[in-house]
Design an enzyme around this catalytic site. Sequence first.
Site, mmCIF file in Angstrom:
data_model
loop_
_atom_site.group_PDB
_atom_site.id
_atom_site.type_symbol
_atom_site.label_atom_id
_atom_site.label_comp_id
_atom_site.label_asym_id
_atom_site.label_seq_id
_atom_site.Cartn_x
_atom_site.Cartn_y
_atom_site.Cartn_z
ATOM 1 N N ASP A 73 -39.075 -21.445 7.555
ATOM 2 C CA ASP A 73 -39.107 -20.372 6.566
ATOM 3 C C ASP A 73 -40.335 -20.621 5.722
ATOM 4 O OD1 ASP A 73 -37.531 -17.952 5.945
ATOM 5 O OD2 ASP A 73 -37.698 -18.721 3.906
ATOM 6 N N PHE A 156 -52.096 -14.191 11.537
ATOM 7 C CA PHE A 156 -51.085 -13.167 11.249
ATOM 8 C C PHE A 156 -50.840 -13.145 9.739
ATOM 9 C CE2 PHE A 156 -47.253 -15.629 10.142
ATOM 10 C CZ PHE A 156 -47.643 -16.900 10.520
ATOM 11 N N HIS A 184 -49.878 -25.233 5.815
ATOM 12 C CA HIS A 184 -48.523 -25.529 5.339
ATOM 13 C C HIS A 184 -47.603 -25.850 6.516
ATOM 14 C CE1 HIS A 184 -49.109 -21.396 6.376
ATOM 15 N NE2 HIS A 184 -47.899 -20.989 6.086
ATOM 16 N N ARG A 185 -47.726 -25.060 7.603
ATOM 17 C CA ARG A 185 -46.881 -25.248 8.796
ATOM 18 C C ARG A 185 -47.263 -26.557 9.510
ATOM 19 N NH1 ARG A 185 -47.550 -20.614 10.048
ATOM 20 N NH2 ARG A 185 -45.652 -19.978 8.981
#
Length: 201
Positions: A73, A156, A184-185
């Site tokens: 998330d 994206f 961040h991912r």
Amino acid sequence: MALAFNKLVIATGNQGKLREIQHILAPLQIEIIPQTSLNVPDCAEPFCTFIENALAKARHASKHTGLPALADDSGLCVDALQGAPGVLSARYAGESKSDENNNHKLLQVMQNESNRHAHFYCVMVLVRHEHDPEPIIAEGQWAGEILHEYRGTDGFGYDPLFLDDKTGKTVAELPLEIKSRISHRGHAMAKLLHKLERLGA
Ligand code: IMP
């Protein structure tokens, strides 16, 4: 790195996220299965924190597939907007979840704002089964600035409007290899893999 399971469902229908997660997990000896290929229905994301939504999505995917599941998330938090769009990032301009409309709305809302600081946030949750009482959790952040116009065509979501302070490029101008390392991912995933290794999970 060897894991205790050999199949992992990725609890997202977002193709951009999926591409990045698959890229990061590619060196592992496990089968990565998008939840859409197992017909997992969409999961509600009613909560006001990223972690609650990520847990709900991971459990939901594991429940429907009987497999370990990984959920991401994530979202964009803008300082001048008190952290908005935050958990509503995908639906900022409405339920259609249009990146184009979301970016357009962000540009409009930020038109006369001089404080352009923002960060991406991501929390990753891995459950080994639906009722896993000890989900493995890791988070990551990425600081930058919101531009006044679009730059770049890759990626994206808000990528064309988010300027990475260190490289001076928007995320949409960065190749996948670089984004996966500094995003961040990427940070959340690196921490998650480290935890899995330590736990021998
Ligand atoms: P979620 O699917 O509810 O976690 O919402 C994620 C949303 O946050 C995406 O649809 C994008 O709008 C935004 N987002 C998260 N990560 C990124 C990214 O890496 N680049 C651009 N936008 C992102």
